[in-house]
Design a protein around this motif. Structure first.
Motif, short mmCIF file in Angstrom:
data_model
loop_
_atom_site.label_atom_id
_atom_site.label_comp_id
_atom_site.label_asym_id
_atom_site.label_seq_id
_atom_site.Cartn_x
_atom_site.Cartn_y
_atom_site.Cartn_z
N PHE A 1 0.79 -1.26 0.02
CA PHE A 1 0.00 0.08 -0.07
C PHE A 1 0.84 1.04 0.04
N LYS A 2 1.92 1.11 0.78
CA LYS A 2 2.85 2.25 0.88
C LYS A 2 3.38 2.80 -0.50
N LYS A 3 3.87 1.53 -1.27
CA LYS A 3 4.59 2.06 -2.54
C LYS A 3 3.62 2.28 -3.35
N ARG A 4 2.16 2.10 -3.47
CA ARG A 4 1.28 2.51 -4.53
C ARG A 4 0.53 3.82 -3.86
N LYS A 5 0.93 4.23 -2.74
CA LYS A 5 0.53 5.56 -2.26
C LYS A 5 -0.96 5.40 -1.89
N MET A 6 -1.27 4.22 -1.25
CA MET A 6 -2.79 4.19 -0.90
C MET A 6 -2.83 4.46 0.59
N THR A 7 -4.29 4.22 0.93
CA THR A 7 -4.38 4.65 2.36
C THR A 7 -5.33 3.33 2.92
N ARG B 1 -0.40 5.93 4.63
CA ARG B 1 -1.37 6.79 5.30
C ARG B 1 -2.40 5.83 6.07
N THR B 2 -2.76 5.99 7.14
CA THR B 2 -3.61 5.03 7.92
C THR B 2 -4.62 5.82 8.71
N ILE B 3 -6.04 5.20 8.41
CA ILE B 3 -6.95 5.80 9.30
C ILE B 3 -7.68 4.65 10.44
N ILE B 4 -7.61 4.86 11.64
CA ILE B 4 -7.88 4.02 12.66
C ILE B 4 -9.40 4.20 13.16
N TYR B 5 -10.16 3.00 12.95
CA TYR B 5 -11.55 3.36 13.27
C TYR B 5 -11.95 2.29 14.58
N VAL C 1 -1.39 9.52 10.01
CA VAL C 1 -2.16 8.65 10.52
C VAL C 1 -3.14 9.34 11.52
N GLN C 2 -4.61 8.87 11.46
CA GLN C 2 -5.57 9.74 12.18
C GLN C 2 -6.76 8.79 12.57
N MET C 3 -7.35 9.23 13.65
CA MET C 3 -8.61 8.37 13.95
C MET C 3 -9.89 8.62 13.05
N ALA D 1 -10.83 14.35 2.02
CA ALA D 1 -11.37 13.08 1.36
C ALA D 1 -10.95 13.19 -0.16
N GLU D 2 -11.03 14.25 -0.87
CA GLU D 2 -10.71 14.22 -2.25
C GLU D 2 -9.28 14.15 -2.33
N ASN D 3 -8.40 14.91 -1.48
CA ASN D 3 -7.06 15.08 -1.53
C ASN D 3 -6.66 13.55 -1.21
N MET D 4 -7.23 12.92 -0.36
CA MET D 4 -6.80 11.63 0.13
C MET D 4 -6.83 10.66 -1.15
N LEU D 5 -7.94 10.72 -1.98
CA LEU D 5 -7.96 9.80 -3.01
C LEU D 5 -7.16 10.09 -4.16
N LYS D 6 -6.68 11.49 -4.51
CA LYS D 6 -5.71 11.87 -5.31
C LYS D 6 -4.16 11.40 -4.71
N ASN D 7 -4.11 11.55 -3.32
CA ASN D 7 -3.07 11.10 -2.77
C ASN D 7 -1.54 11.57 -3.34
N GLU D 8 -1.55 12.82 -3.64
CA GLU D 8 -0.33 13.24 -4.64
C GLU D 8 0.95 13.61 -3.62
N LYS D 9 0.50 14.09 -2.27
CA LYS D 9 1.63 14.41 -1.27
C LYS D 9 2.09 13.33 -0.65
N GLN D 10 1.70 12.27 -0.48
CA GLN D 10 2.34 11.21 0.38
C GLN D 10 3.75 10.93 -0.04
N GLU D 11 4.61 11.04 0.99
CA GLU D 11 5.90 10.71 0.38
C GLU D 11 6.51 9.44 0.24
N ASP D 12 7.45 9.20 -0.68
CA ASP D 12 7.99 8.04 -1.17
C ASP D 12 8.39 7.13 0.11
#
Length: 472
Positions: free
Chosen positions: A286-292, A344-348, A375-377, A461-472
Protein backbone atom coordinates in the motif's frame (compact mmCIF):
# COMPACT_ATOMS: atom_id res chain seq x y z
CA UNK A 1 -41.06 25.14 20.75
CA UNK A 2 -39.06 24.46 17.60
CA UNK A 3 -40.75 22.67 14.68
CA UNK A 4 -39.45 19.22 13.71
CA UNK A 5 -36.73 18.93 11.06
CA UNK A 6 -36.69 22.28 9.31
CA UNK A 7 -33.80 23.72 7.27
CA UNK A 8 -32.21 24.60 10.63
CA UNK A 9 -32.42 21.02 11.93
CA UNK A 10 -29.76 20.44 14.67
CA UNK A 11 -28.45 23.99 14.22
CA UNK A 12 -29.09 25.56 17.63
CA UNK A 13 -27.14 28.83 17.43
CA UNK A 14 -27.15 31.69 14.98
CA UNK A 15 -23.48 30.97 14.31
CA UNK A 16 -24.20 27.33 13.37
CA UNK A 17 -27.02 28.42 11.06
CA UNK A 18 -24.77 30.97 9.35
CA UNK A 19 -21.93 28.50 8.96
CA UNK A 20 -24.14 25.77 7.51
CA UNK A 21 -25.77 28.24 5.13
CA UNK A 22 -22.34 29.18 3.77
CA UNK A 23 -22.25 25.95 1.78
CA UNK A 24 -21.96 22.86 3.98
CA UNK A 25 -25.18 21.41 2.65
CA UNK A 26 -24.30 21.98 -1.00
CA UNK A 27 -20.86 20.38 -1.17
CA UNK A 28 -20.53 17.15 -3.16
CA UNK A 29 -20.32 13.86 -1.30
CA UNK A 30 -17.32 11.57 -1.35
CA UNK A 31 -18.39 8.36 0.40
CA UNK A 32 -15.06 6.59 0.67
CA UNK A 33 -16.25 3.60 2.69
CA UNK A 34 -19.49 1.78 1.95
CA UNK A 35 -20.78 -1.66 1.06
CA UNK A 36 -22.89 -0.81 -1.98
CA UNK A 37 -23.26 -3.29 -4.82
CA UNK A 38 -21.60 -2.47 -8.13
CA UNK A 39 -23.96 -4.94 -9.79
CA UNK A 40 -27.03 -3.16 -8.44
CA UNK A 41 -25.70 0.20 -9.60
CA UNK A 42 -24.83 -1.07 -13.07
CA UNK A 43 -28.07 -2.93 -13.72
CA UNK A 44 -29.94 0.18 -12.54
CA UNK A 45 -33.27 -1.58 -12.16
CA UNK A 46 -36.01 0.51 -10.54
CA UNK A 47 -37.33 -0.71 -7.21
CA UNK A 48 -40.88 -1.95 -7.07
CA UNK A 49 -41.59 -0.32 -3.74
CA UNK A 50 -40.13 1.46 -0.72
CA UNK A 51 -39.44 -1.71 1.27
CA UNK A 52 -37.05 -3.04 -1.36
CA UNK A 53 -34.79 0.01 -1.31
CA UNK A 54 -35.29 0.99 2.35
CA UNK A 55 -35.34 -2.25 4.30
CA UNK A 56 -33.82 -4.82 1.97
CA UNK A 57 -30.16 -4.36 2.95
CA UNK A 58 -30.30 -2.34 6.16
CA UNK A 59 -29.38 -4.33 9.25
CA UNK A 60 -29.55 -1.14 11.33
CA UNK A 61 -33.30 -1.18 10.78
CA UNK A 62 -33.53 -4.94 11.31
CA UNK A 63 -31.94 -4.59 14.75
CA UNK A 64 -34.45 -1.95 15.83
CA UNK A 65 -37.36 -4.05 14.61
CA UNK A 66 -36.16 -7.09 16.56
CA UNK A 67 -35.48 -5.04 19.69
CA UNK A 68 -39.11 -3.92 19.61
CA UNK A 69 -40.42 -7.48 19.44
CA UNK A 70 -41.28 -7.59 15.74
CA UNK A 71 -41.39 -11.16 14.47
CA UNK A 72 -38.57 -12.14 12.07
CA UNK A 73 -41.22 -12.80 9.45
CA UNK A 74 -41.58 -9.01 9.11
CA UNK A 75 -37.83 -8.33 9.27
CA UNK A 76 -36.05 -10.71 6.87
CA UNK A 77 -38.79 -13.31 6.48
CA UNK A 78 -41.51 -14.05 3.96
CA UNK A 79 -44.02 -11.36 4.87
CA UNK A 80 -45.14 -9.11 2.04
CA UNK A 81 -43.26 -5.88 1.36
CA UNK A 82 -46.17 -3.70 2.48
CA UNK A 83 -46.48 -5.69 5.71
CA UNK A 84 -42.76 -5.19 6.41
CA UNK A 85 -43.05 -1.48 5.72
CA UNK A 86 -46.04 -1.20 8.04
CA UNK A 87 -44.10 -2.81 10.88
CA UNK A 88 -41.19 -0.47 10.22
CA UNK A 89 -43.41 2.62 10.23
CA UNK A 90 -45.10 1.53 13.44
CA UNK A 91 -41.72 0.84 15.08
CA UNK A 92 -39.68 3.86 14.01
CA UNK A 93 -42.48 6.31 14.70
CA UNK A 94 -41.89 5.72 18.42
CA UNK A 95 -38.09 5.42 18.33
CA UNK A 96 -37.37 8.88 19.70
CA UNK A 97 -33.67 9.32 20.48
CA UNK A 98 -32.58 6.62 18.06
CA UNK A 99 -30.56 7.90 15.07
CA UNK A 100 -32.81 5.86 12.80
CA UNK A 101 -35.63 8.24 13.64
CA UNK A 102 -33.62 11.16 12.29
CA UNK A 103 -32.20 9.22 9.34
CA UNK A 104 -35.62 7.92 8.34
CA UNK A 105 -37.06 11.42 8.14
CA UNK A 106 -34.00 12.88 6.41
CA UNK A 107 -34.28 10.12 3.80
CA UNK A 108 -37.97 10.82 3.24
CA UNK A 109 -37.23 14.54 2.96
CA UNK A 110 -34.19 14.42 0.68
CA UNK A 111 -35.24 11.66 -1.71
CA UNK A 112 -39.01 12.12 -1.82
CA UNK A 113 -39.66 15.67 -0.61
CA UNK A 114 -41.75 14.40 2.32
CA UNK A 115 -41.50 16.60 5.40
CA UNK A 116 -44.27 15.14 7.56
CA UNK A 117 -43.42 12.64 10.31
CA UNK A 118 -43.83 8.95 9.51
CA UNK A 119 -46.62 7.73 11.79
CA UNK A 120 -49.28 5.08 11.85
CA UNK A 121 -51.66 7.66 10.42
CA UNK A 122 -49.34 8.90 7.64
CA UNK A 123 -47.69 5.63 6.64
CA UNK A 124 -50.10 4.70 3.83
CA UNK A 125 -49.91 8.17 2.29
CA UNK A 126 -46.13 8.08 2.42
CA UNK A 127 -45.99 4.55 1.02
CA UNK A 128 -48.10 5.51 -1.97
CA UNK A 129 -46.11 8.62 -2.80
CA UNK A 130 -42.71 6.96 -2.44
CA UNK A 131 -43.67 3.87 -4.45
CA UNK A 132 -44.99 6.09 -7.24
CA UNK A 133 -41.83 8.21 -7.30
CA UNK A 134 -39.53 5.18 -7.22
CA UNK A 135 -40.76 4.12 -10.66
CA UNK A 136 -38.68 6.99 -12.05
CA UNK A 137 -35.83 6.67 -9.53
CA UNK A 138 -33.57 3.71 -10.34
CA UNK A 139 -30.39 3.26 -8.26
CA UNK A 140 -28.17 5.65 -10.20
CA UNK A 141 -30.82 8.37 -10.12
CA UNK A 142 -31.00 8.00 -6.33
CA UNK A 143 -27.24 8.46 -6.08
CA UNK A 144 -27.00 11.34 -8.52
CA UNK A 145 -29.79 13.19 -6.74
CA UNK A 146 -27.68 13.40 -3.57
CA UNK A 147 -24.76 15.14 -5.30
CA UNK A 148 -22.45 12.14 -4.86
CA UNK A 149 -19.13 12.50 -6.68
CA UNK A 150 -17.21 9.39 -5.64
CA UNK A 151 -18.21 6.04 -4.10
CA UNK A 152 -15.63 3.61 -2.75
CA UNK A 153 -17.16 0.16 -2.46
CA UNK A 154 -15.69 -2.68 -0.37
CA UNK A 155 -14.40 -5.58 -2.44
CA UNK A 156 -12.68 -8.90 -1.95
CA UNK A 157 -9.41 -9.46 -3.87
CA UNK A 158 -10.94 -12.48 -5.65
CA UNK A 159 -13.77 -10.38 -7.13
CA UNK A 160 -13.50 -9.78 -10.87
CA UNK A 161 -14.66 -6.13 -10.55
CA UNK A 162 -16.72 -6.58 -13.70
CA UNK A 163 -19.27 -3.98 -12.69
CA UNK A 164 -16.67 -1.39 -11.72
CA UNK A 165 -15.33 -1.66 -15.26
CA UNK A 166 -18.81 -1.35 -16.74
CA UNK A 167 -19.55 1.71 -14.57
CA UNK A 168 -16.41 3.56 -15.67
CA UNK A 169 -18.38 5.92 -17.92
CA UNK A 170 -20.87 7.00 -15.27
CA UNK A 171 -20.68 10.56 -13.94
CA UNK A 172 -20.25 9.19 -10.39
CA UNK A 173 -16.90 7.48 -9.89
CA UNK A 174 -17.28 3.99 -8.40
CA UNK A 175 -13.90 2.89 -7.09
CA UNK A 176 -13.09 -0.48 -5.50
CA UNK A 177 -11.54 -0.77 -2.05
CA UNK A 178 -9.16 -3.67 -1.43
CA UNK A 179 -10.43 -5.74 1.52
CA UNK A 180 -8.32 -8.91 1.93
CA UNK A 181 -9.85 -10.13 5.21
CA UNK A 182 -10.66 -13.58 3.87
CA UNK A 183 -7.00 -14.11 2.99
CA UNK A 184 -6.03 -13.20 6.57
CA UNK A 185 -8.79 -14.98 8.50
CA UNK A 186 -6.91 -18.26 8.66
CA UNK A 187 -9.19 -19.74 11.34
CA UNK A 188 -12.29 -19.48 9.16
CA UNK A 189 -13.77 -22.75 7.92
CA UNK A 190 -13.71 -21.71 4.26
CA UNK A 191 -10.10 -20.44 4.32
CA UNK A 192 -8.56 -23.25 2.19
CA UNK A 193 -11.23 -22.96 -0.49
CA UNK A 194 -10.93 -19.18 -0.48
CA UNK A 195 -7.16 -19.32 -0.99
CA UNK A 196 -7.68 -21.57 -3.99
CA UNK A 197 -10.20 -19.07 -5.41
CA UNK A 198 -7.76 -16.23 -4.82
CA UNK A 199 -4.94 -18.04 -6.60
CA UNK A 200 -7.22 -18.72 -9.56
CA UNK A 201 -8.41 -15.09 -9.68
CA UNK A 202 -4.77 -13.96 -9.81
CA UNK A 203 -3.89 -16.54 -12.47
CA UNK A 204 -1.46 -18.24 -10.11
CA UNK A 205 -3.18 -21.53 -9.31
CA UNK A 206 -0.82 -24.50 -9.32
CA UNK A 207 -1.55 -27.11 -11.99
CA UNK A 208 -0.22 -29.71 -9.56
CA UNK A 209 -2.66 -28.57 -6.84
CA UNK A 210 0.35 -27.83 -4.67
CA UNK A 211 -0.43 -26.13 -1.36
CA UNK A 212 0.58 -22.46 -1.59
CA UNK A 213 3.24 -20.89 0.61
CA UNK A 214 3.09 -17.40 2.11
CA UNK A 215 4.98 -15.95 -0.84
CA UNK A 216 2.47 -17.43 -3.27
CA UNK A 217 -0.47 -15.86 -1.43
CA UNK A 218 1.28 -12.50 -1.18
CA UNK A 219 2.13 -12.63 -4.89
CA UNK A 220 -1.52 -13.35 -5.67
CA UNK A 221 -2.70 -10.51 -3.46
CA UNK A 222 -0.24 -8.09 -5.04
CA UNK A 223 -1.34 -9.16 -8.51
CA UNK A 224 -4.97 -8.51 -7.63
CA UNK A 225 -4.04 -5.26 -5.88
CA UNK A 226 -2.58 -3.97 -9.12
CA UNK A 227 -5.80 -4.90 -10.90
CA UNK A 228 -7.71 -2.89 -8.29
CA UNK A 229 -5.35 0.08 -8.64
CA UNK A 230 -5.83 0.12 -12.38
CA UNK A 231 -9.53 0.68 -11.70
CA UNK A 232 -8.83 3.61 -9.39
CA UNK A 233 -8.48 1.86 -6.02
CA UNK A 234 -6.88 4.20 -3.46
CA UNK A 235 -7.87 2.47 -0.23
CA UNK A 236 -7.57 -0.81 1.60
CA UNK A 237 -9.83 -1.91 4.44
CA UNK A 238 -9.26 -4.43 7.23
CA UNK A 239 -11.46 -5.64 10.07
CA UNK A 240 -9.32 -6.73 13.02
CA UNK A 241 -11.48 -8.78 15.35
CA UNK A 242 -9.43 -11.59 16.94
CA UNK A 243 -6.35 -9.50 17.77
CA UNK A 244 -4.24 -6.67 16.43
CA UNK A 245 -0.56 -7.68 16.70
CA UNK A 246 1.70 -10.63 17.51
CA UNK A 247 5.25 -10.64 16.16
CA UNK A 248 5.77 -13.24 13.44
CA UNK A 249 8.65 -14.11 11.11
CA UNK A 250 8.26 -15.26 7.53
CA UNK A 251 9.28 -18.77 8.61
CA UNK A 252 6.65 -18.81 11.38
CA UNK A 253 3.95 -17.56 9.04
CA UNK A 254 4.76 -20.29 6.52
CA UNK A 255 4.62 -22.93 9.25
CA UNK A 256 1.23 -21.66 10.48
CA UNK A 257 -0.15 -21.64 6.95
CA UNK A 258 1.12 -25.16 6.31
CA UNK A 259 -0.40 -26.38 9.57
CA UNK A 260 -3.78 -24.87 8.70
CA UNK A 261 -3.88 -26.34 5.21
CA UNK A 262 -2.72 -29.79 6.33
CA UNK A 263 -4.25 -30.18 9.80
CA UNK A 264 -7.29 -27.96 9.53
CA UNK A 265 -6.89 -25.71 12.57
CA UNK A 266 -4.64 -23.17 14.25
CA UNK A 267 -4.73 -21.45 17.64
CA UNK A 268 -5.91 -17.91 18.27
CA UNK A 269 -2.29 -16.80 18.78
CA UNK A 270 -1.26 -18.42 15.51
CA UNK A 271 -4.15 -16.63 13.78
CA UNK A 272 -2.96 -13.26 15.07
CA UNK A 273 0.65 -14.04 14.15
CA UNK A 274 -0.28 -14.97 10.60
CA UNK A 275 -2.56 -11.93 10.32
CA UNK A 276 0.23 -9.66 11.57
CA UNK A 277 2.77 -10.94 9.07
CA UNK A 278 0.31 -10.52 6.23
CA UNK A 279 -0.70 -7.01 7.34
CA UNK A 280 2.90 -5.88 7.54
CA UNK A 281 3.58 -7.25 4.07
CA UNK A 282 0.44 -5.65 2.64
CA UNK A 283 1.26 -2.32 4.28
CA UNK A 284 4.45 -2.19 2.22
CA UNK A 285 2.43 -2.77 -0.95
CA UNK A 286 0.00 0.00 0.00
CA UNK A 287 2.83 2.37 0.86
CA UNK A 288 4.50 1.74 -2.49
CA UNK A 289 1.27 2.56 -4.29
CA UNK A 290 0.55 5.62 -2.12
CA UNK A 291 -2.70 4.17 -0.82
CA UNK A 292 -4.54 4.73 2.44
CA UNK A 293 -5.07 1.80 4.81
CA UNK A 294 -8.21 1.65 6.95
CA UNK A 295 -8.21 -0.40 10.17
CA UNK A 296 -11.63 -1.18 11.65
CA UNK A 297 -11.07 -2.57 15.13
CA UNK A 298 -13.39 -3.96 17.77
CA UNK A 299 -16.40 -5.65 16.19
CA UNK A 300 -17.86 -8.78 17.75
CA UNK A 301 -19.33 -10.66 14.81
CA UNK A 302 -22.33 -12.98 14.72
CA UNK A 303 -22.57 -13.36 18.48
CA UNK A 304 -25.88 -15.23 18.33
CA UNK A 305 -24.94 -18.68 17.04
CA UNK A 306 -28.54 -19.69 16.40
CA UNK A 307 -29.23 -16.37 14.68
CA UNK A 308 -26.17 -16.77 12.46
CA UNK A 309 -27.19 -20.31 11.57
CA UNK A 310 -30.63 -19.08 10.58
CA UNK A 311 -29.84 -15.71 8.96
CA UNK A 312 -26.15 -15.75 8.01
CA UNK A 313 -23.65 -12.89 8.21
CA UNK A 314 -24.41 -9.16 8.03
CA UNK A 315 -27.86 -9.69 9.47
CA UNK A 316 -27.61 -7.38 12.48
CA UNK A 317 -26.12 -9.90 14.92
CA UNK A 318 -22.91 -8.01 15.69
CA UNK A 319 -21.88 -5.96 18.72
CA UNK A 320 -19.04 -3.94 20.26
CA UNK A 321 -15.96 -5.53 21.85
CA UNK A 322 -14.45 -4.07 25.02
CA UNK A 323 -11.08 -5.76 24.44
CA UNK A 324 -8.10 -3.46 25.10
CA UNK A 325 -5.70 -3.21 22.17
CA UNK A 326 -3.61 -0.05 22.69
CA UNK A 327 -0.22 -1.74 23.07
CA UNK A 328 -0.90 -4.08 20.13
CA UNK A 329 -1.93 -1.22 17.85
CA UNK A 330 1.19 0.72 18.81
CA UNK A 331 3.35 -2.31 18.03
CA UNK A 332 1.60 -2.83 14.69
CA UNK A 333 2.10 0.76 13.54
CA UNK A 334 5.67 0.77 14.83
CA UNK A 335 6.47 -2.46 12.99
CA UNK A 336 5.06 -1.02 9.76
CA UNK A 337 7.08 2.15 10.21
CA UNK A 338 10.28 0.17 10.81
CA UNK A 339 9.55 -2.38 8.11
CA UNK A 340 8.26 -2.14 4.56
CA UNK A 341 6.49 1.13 5.30
CA UNK A 342 3.57 2.75 7.10
CA UNK A 343 1.01 3.94 4.54
CA UNK A 344 -1.41 6.68 5.37
CA UNK A 345 -3.67 5.05 7.94
CA UNK A 346 -7.14 5.67 9.36
CA UNK A 347 -7.96 3.92 12.64
CA UNK A 348 -11.63 3.24 13.40
CA UNK A 349 -12.14 1.89 16.94
CA UNK A 350 -15.70 0.65 17.26
CA UNK A 351 -15.70 1.02 21.04
CA UNK A 352 -15.85 4.74 21.89
CA UNK A 353 -13.86 3.93 25.02
CA UNK A 354 -10.84 3.57 22.70
CA UNK A 355 -11.25 6.91 20.95
CA UNK A 356 -9.01 8.91 23.27
CA UNK A 357 -6.33 6.23 22.95
CA UNK A 358 -6.49 6.14 19.15
CA UNK A 359 -6.62 9.92 18.80
CA UNK A 360 -3.61 10.30 21.09
CA UNK A 361 -1.64 7.53 19.39
CA UNK A 362 -2.07 8.75 15.82
CA UNK A 363 0.22 11.83 15.99
CA UNK A 364 3.06 9.63 17.29
CA UNK A 365 3.34 8.19 13.77
CA UNK A 366 3.14 11.45 11.81
CA UNK A 367 6.78 12.46 12.28
CA UNK A 368 8.54 13.38 9.05
CA UNK A 369 5.44 12.96 6.90
CA UNK A 370 4.61 15.46 4.17
CA UNK A 371 0.82 14.94 4.34
CA UNK A 372 -1.05 16.21 7.39
CA UNK A 373 -2.62 13.56 9.63
CA UNK A 374 -0.73 10.69 8.01
CA UNK A 375 -2.21 8.52 10.75
CA UNK A 376 -5.54 9.61 12.20
CA UNK A 377 -8.64 8.41 14.00
CA UNK A 378 -11.56 7.85 11.65
CA UNK A 379 -15.20 8.83 11.86
CA UNK A 380 -17.69 7.58 14.40
CA UNK A 381 -19.16 4.50 12.74
CA UNK A 382 -21.75 1.74 13.02
CA UNK A 383 -23.06 1.96 16.58
CA UNK A 384 -21.65 5.47 17.02
CA UNK A 385 -22.67 7.52 13.96
CA UNK A 386 -25.44 9.27 15.82
CA UNK A 387 -25.71 12.83 17.09
CA UNK A 388 -23.89 12.23 20.40
CA UNK A 389 -21.29 9.88 18.92
CA UNK A 390 -20.36 12.17 16.04
CA UNK A 391 -20.04 15.12 18.42
CA UNK A 392 -17.83 13.21 20.83
CA UNK A 393 -15.61 11.87 18.05
CA UNK A 394 -15.08 15.38 16.66
CA UNK A 395 -14.22 16.65 20.14
CA UNK A 396 -11.78 13.78 20.74
CA UNK A 397 -10.11 14.38 17.39
CA UNK A 398 -9.80 18.12 18.02
CA UNK A 399 -8.23 17.51 21.44
CA UNK A 400 -5.35 15.48 20.00
CA UNK A 401 -4.81 16.96 16.53
CA UNK A 402 -6.10 19.70 14.23
CA UNK A 403 -9.76 19.21 13.34
CA UNK A 404 -9.10 20.79 9.95
CA UNK A 405 -7.15 17.67 8.90
CA UNK A 406 -9.89 15.14 9.75
CA UNK A 407 -10.84 13.15 6.65
CA UNK A 408 -14.53 13.12 7.49
CA UNK A 409 -17.68 11.03 7.34
CA UNK A 410 -18.46 7.68 5.70
CA UNK A 411 -21.81 5.88 5.51
CA UNK A 412 -20.37 2.35 5.92
CA UNK A 413 -23.76 1.35 4.50
CA UNK A 414 -25.38 -1.16 2.17
CA UNK A 415 -28.35 1.14 1.55
CA UNK A 416 -28.70 3.50 -1.41
CA UNK A 417 -30.78 5.78 0.79
CA UNK A 418 -27.99 6.38 3.30
CA UNK A 419 -26.35 9.48 1.80
CA UNK A 420 -28.29 12.00 3.94
CA UNK A 421 -26.08 10.77 6.79
CA UNK A 422 -23.43 13.06 5.29
CA UNK A 423 -25.83 15.97 5.74
CA UNK A 424 -26.47 14.79 9.30
CA UNK A 425 -22.72 14.80 9.98
CA UNK A 426 -22.28 18.25 8.44
CA UNK A 427 -25.04 19.69 10.56
CA UNK A 428 -23.49 18.25 13.72
CA UNK A 429 -20.07 19.65 12.73
CA UNK A 430 -21.51 23.13 12.09
CA UNK A 431 -23.43 22.95 15.36
CA UNK A 432 -20.24 22.13 17.27
CA UNK A 433 -18.28 24.98 15.71
CA UNK A 434 -21.26 27.32 16.19
CA UNK A 435 -21.46 26.45 19.87
CA UNK A 436 -17.75 27.09 20.27
CA UNK A 437 -18.24 30.52 18.67
CA UNK A 438 -21.32 31.22 20.76
CA UNK A 439 -19.55 30.46 24.04
CA UNK A 440 -16.36 32.33 23.16
CA UNK A 441 -14.22 29.19 22.82
CA UNK A 442 -13.20 30.21 19.30
CA UNK A 443 -13.51 33.55 17.45
CA UNK A 444 -16.60 34.27 15.40
CA UNK A 445 -14.39 33.95 12.33
CA UNK A 446 -16.56 32.46 9.61
CA UNK A 447 -13.81 32.47 7.00
CA UNK A 448 -11.62 30.14 9.08
CA UNK A 449 -14.51 27.97 10.25
CA UNK A 450 -15.84 27.64 6.72
CA UNK A 451 -12.42 26.39 5.56
CA UNK A 452 -12.50 23.77 8.32
CA UNK A 453 -15.98 22.65 7.30
CA UNK A 454 -15.02 22.42 3.62
CA UNK A 455 -11.88 20.46 4.45
CA UNK A 456 -13.57 17.97 6.77
CA UNK A 457 -16.70 17.46 4.68
CA UNK A 458 -15.12 17.18 1.23
CA UNK A 459 -11.64 18.43 0.40
CA UNK A 460 -9.62 16.16 2.68
CA UNK A 461 -11.31 13.07 1.26
CA UNK A 462 -10.76 14.38 -2.25
CA UNK A 463 -7.06 14.95 -1.57
CA UNK A 464 -6.73 11.54 0.08
CA UNK A 465 -8.03 9.82 -3.04
CA UNK A 466 -5.64 11.85 -5.19
CA UNK A 467 -2.90 11.14 -2.64
CA UNK A 468 -0.37 13.22 -4.51
CA UNK A 469 1.49 14.43 -1.41
CA UNK A 470 2.25 11.14 0.34
CA UNK A 471 5.99 10.76 0.52
CA UNK A 472 7.90 7.99 -1.23
Amino acid sequence: MKPFMTENFLLDTSQAKTLYAMGAGNMPIIDFHNHLSGKELYENRPYENLTQVWLGHDHYKWRLLRSCGVDEKYVTGDAGDKEKYDRWAETVSRAYGNPLYHWTHLELWRYFGIDEPLTVESKDRIWGRCCHMLKAMPPRTLVEGQNVKILCTTNDPAEDLKYHKLLSGWKVQVLPTFRPDRALNIQKEDFPNYIQNLMEAAGKASSEKKAPAIKDILDALECRLDDFVRLGCRLSDHSLEVGVFASCSHKEADAILSKRLKQGSVSVLEHVKYQTFMLLSLAGMFKKRKMTMQLHIGALRNISASGFLSLGADAGLDAVSDRAFASELAELLDAMEKGAGLPRTIIYPLNPGAWTMAAAMAPCFCRGKTMAAHVQMGAAWWFNDHEAGITRQLEEYACSASLENFVGMVTDSRSLLSFPRHEYFRRVLCRLLGRWMNTGKIPEDYKTSQKIVEAVCYKNAENMLKNEKQED
